[in-house]
Design a protein around this motif. Structure first.
Motif, PDB file in Angstrom:
ATOM      1  N   TRP A 159       0.835  -1.210   0.000  1.00 17.39           N
ATOM      2  CA  TRP A 159       0.000   0.000   0.000  1.00 17.39           C
ATOM      3  C   TRP A 159       0.872   1.262   0.000  1.00 17.39           C
ATOM      4  O   TRP A 159       0.619   2.198  -0.755  1.00 17.39           O
ATOM      5  CB  TRP A 159      -0.917  -0.035   1.215  1.00 17.39           C
ATOM      6  CG  TRP A 159      -1.615   1.263   1.483  1.00 17.39           C
ATOM      7  CD1 TRP A 159      -1.312   2.169   2.433  1.00 17.39           C
ATOM      8  CD2 TRP A 159      -2.718   1.806   0.771  1.00 17.39           C
ATOM      9  NE1 TRP A 159      -2.159   3.247   2.373  1.00 17.39           N
ATOM     10  CE2 TRP A 159      -3.048   3.050   1.341  1.00 17.39           C
ATOM     11  CE3 TRP A 159      -3.474   1.368  -0.303  1.00 17.39           C
ATOM     12  CZ2 TRP A 159      -4.077   3.845   0.893  1.00 17.39           C
ATOM     13  CZ3 TRP A 159      -4.504   2.170  -0.749  1.00 17.39           C
ATOM     14  CH2 TRP A 159      -4.798   3.392  -0.158  1.00 17.39           C
ATOM     15  N   GLU A 160       1.903   1.282   0.837  1.00 15.17           N
ATOM     16  CA  GLU A 160       2.788   2.444   0.905  1.00 15.17           C
ATOM     17  C   GLU A 160       3.549   2.658  -0.398  1.00 15.17           C
ATOM     18  O   GLU A 160       3.732   3.784  -0.853  1.00 15.17           O
ATOM     19  CB  GLU A 160       3.770   2.304   2.078  1.00 15.17           C
ATOM     20  CG  GLU A 160       3.166   2.564   3.430  1.00 15.17           C
ATOM     21  CD  GLU A 160       2.567   3.958   3.541  1.00 15.17           C
ATOM     22  OE1 GLU A 160       3.167   4.928   3.011  1.00 15.17           O
ATOM     23  OE2 GLU A 160       1.484   4.068   4.138  1.00 15.17           O
ATOM     24  N   VAL A 161       4.000   1.554  -1.008  1.00 16.65           N
ATOM     25  CA  VAL A 161       4.715   1.668  -2.282  1.00 16.65           C
ATOM     26  C   VAL A 161       3.785   2.205  -3.365  1.00 16.65           C
ATOM     27  O   VAL A 161       4.158   3.094  -4.149  1.00 16.65           O
ATOM     28  CB  VAL A 161       5.311   0.301  -2.695  1.00 16.65           C
ATOM     29  CG1 VAL A 161       5.803   0.329  -4.115  1.00 16.65           C
ATOM     30  CG2 VAL A 161       6.424  -0.096  -1.737  1.00 16.65           C
ATOM     31  N   GLN A 201       1.959   6.798  -6.717  1.00 16.40           N
ATOM     32  CA  GLN A 201       0.911   7.721  -7.126  1.00 16.40           C
ATOM     33  C   GLN A 201       1.317   9.165  -6.837  1.00 16.40           C
ATOM     34  O   GLN A 201       1.111  10.059  -7.655  1.00 16.40           O
ATOM     35  CB  GLN A 201      -0.402   7.395  -6.400  1.00 16.40           C
ATOM     36  CG  GLN A 201      -1.576   8.217  -6.871  1.00 16.40           C
ATOM     37  CD  GLN A 201      -1.931   7.924  -8.315  1.00 16.40           C
ATOM     38  OE1 GLN A 201      -1.897   6.775  -8.749  1.00 16.40           O
ATOM     39  NE2 GLN A 201      -2.254   8.952  -9.065  1.00 16.40           N
ATOM     40  N   ARG A 202       1.924   9.408  -5.695  1.00 18.23           N
ATOM     41  CA  ARG A 202       2.410  10.752  -5.365  1.00 18.23           C
ATOM     42  C   ARG A 202       3.451  11.227  -6.369  1.00 18.23           C
ATOM     43  O   ARG A 202       3.445  12.373  -6.803  1.00 18.23           O
ATOM     44  CB  ARG A 202       3.032  10.759  -3.970  1.00 18.23           C
ATOM     45  CG  ARG A 202       2.056  10.815  -2.859  1.00 18.23           C
ATOM     46  CD  ARG A 202       2.803  11.000  -1.549  1.00 18.23           C
ATOM     47  NE  ARG A 202       1.923  10.767  -0.447  1.00 18.23           N
ATOM     48  CZ  ARG A 202       2.253  10.113   0.651  1.00 18.23           C
ATOM     49  NH1 ARG A 202       3.461   9.638   0.808  1.00 18.23           N
ATOM     50  NH2 ARG A 202       1.387   9.956   1.620  1.00 18.23           N
ATOM     51  N   GLU A 203       4.379  10.334  -6.716  1.00 18.42           N
ATOM     52  CA  GLU A 203       5.416  10.710  -7.676  1.00 18.42           C
ATOM     53  C   GLU A 203       4.822  11.035  -9.036  1.00 18.42           C
ATOM     54  O   GLU A 203       5.251  11.977  -9.708  1.00 18.42           O
ATOM     55  CB  GLU A 203       6.455   9.595  -7.774  1.00 18.42           C
ATOM     56  CG  GLU A 203       7.329   9.479  -6.538  1.00 18.42           C
ATOM     57  CD  GLU A 203       8.263   8.286  -6.586  1.00 18.42           C
ATOM     58  OE1 GLU A 203       8.292   7.582  -7.625  1.00 18.42           O
ATOM     59  OE2 GLU A 203       8.957   8.052  -5.587  1.00 18.42           O
ATOM     60  N   MET A 204       3.828  10.258  -9.460  1.00 20.75           N
ATOM     61  CA  MET A 204       3.177  10.549 -10.746  1.00 20.75           C
ATOM     62  C   MET A 204       2.453  11.884 -10.693  1.00 20.75           C
ATOM     63  O   MET A 204       2.519  12.678 -11.640  1.00 20.75           O
ATOM     64  CB  MET A 204       2.207   9.423 -11.123  1.00 20.75           C
ATOM     65  CG  MET A 204       2.895   8.173 -11.620  1.00 20.75           C
ATOM     66  SD  MET A 204       1.789   6.969 -12.367  1.00 20.75           S
ATOM     67  CE  MET A 204       0.791   6.473 -10.991  1.00 20.75           C
ATOM     68  N   ASN A 205       1.766  12.161  -9.596  1.00 18.01           N
ATOM     69  CA  ASN A 205       1.076  13.447  -9.462  1.00 18.01           C
ATOM     70  C   ASN A 205       2.063  14.606  -9.455  1.00 18.01           C
ATOM     71  O   ASN A 205       1.827  15.639 -10.081  1.00 18.01           O
ATOM     72  CB  ASN A 205       0.238  13.469  -8.181  1.00 18.01           C
ATOM     73  CG  ASN A 205      -0.961  12.555  -8.259  1.00 18.01           C
ATOM     74  OD1 ASN A 205      -1.375  12.145  -9.334  1.00 18.01           O
ATOM     75  ND2 ASN A 205      -1.516  12.224  -7.101  1.00 18.01           N
TER      76      ASN A 205
END
Length: 150
Positions: free
Chosen positions: A26-28, A33-37
């Motif tokens: 889940w953390e990965v 997702q954060r990096e893509m955003n």
């Protein structure tokens, strides 16, 4: 254990598919997702909508389709002419009759349609059309007189 919906992550899923994953997974996934955003946000901020290395023709296309100094100069001259015409608009409107000026202003500047102008003023739409056409003719004569001497 966290539950994720695969439809949110994979666009080819047509229905909700819930799967339980461990906290580490889940953390990965959350970090990815954060990096893509963040990447998308930086791309928009930097206006980097494509990479010059994406295709063999991209860099040449970007170089060939840039604005030349001549194009920039022509655009500035056109903008200067346009601004002079706009500045002379009150003088040109003064050369039309008050009715013509009012109808030209309503049609071209306020964006009111001719049938609506005729309804507001209580006249036939052909009268509005004729007044606008004649008003433009009078304004054109004024513009020709103003800018012919230069």
């Amino acid at each position: 254990m966290k539950t994720i919906n695969l439809r949110w992550m994979y666009p080819h899923y047509r229905h909700d598919e819930f799967v339980e994953v461990s906290d580490e997974v889940w953390e990965v996934m959350r970090q990815a997702q954060r990096e893509m955003n963040n990447y998308e946000r930086r791309k928009v901020y930097q206006r980097a909508y494509y990479s010059l290395d994406a295709y063999s023709w991209t860099e040449n296309y970007a170089l060939e389709h840039g604005r030349s100094p001549e194009d920039i100069l022509l655009e500035r001259e056109e903008m200067t002419t346009r601004l002079r015409l706009i500045a002379a608009l009150p003088v040109a409107l003064a050369h039309a009759t008050p009715t013509q000026a009012r109808r030209v202003h309503a049609y071209y500047i306020a964006g009111i349609k001719q049938p609506e102008i005729s309804r507001i003023e209580g006249v036939h739409s052909s009268k509005v059309s004729v007044a606008i056409r004649r008003g433009l003719r009078n304004m054109r004569r004024c513009y020709d007189g103003l800018f012919q001497t230069e």
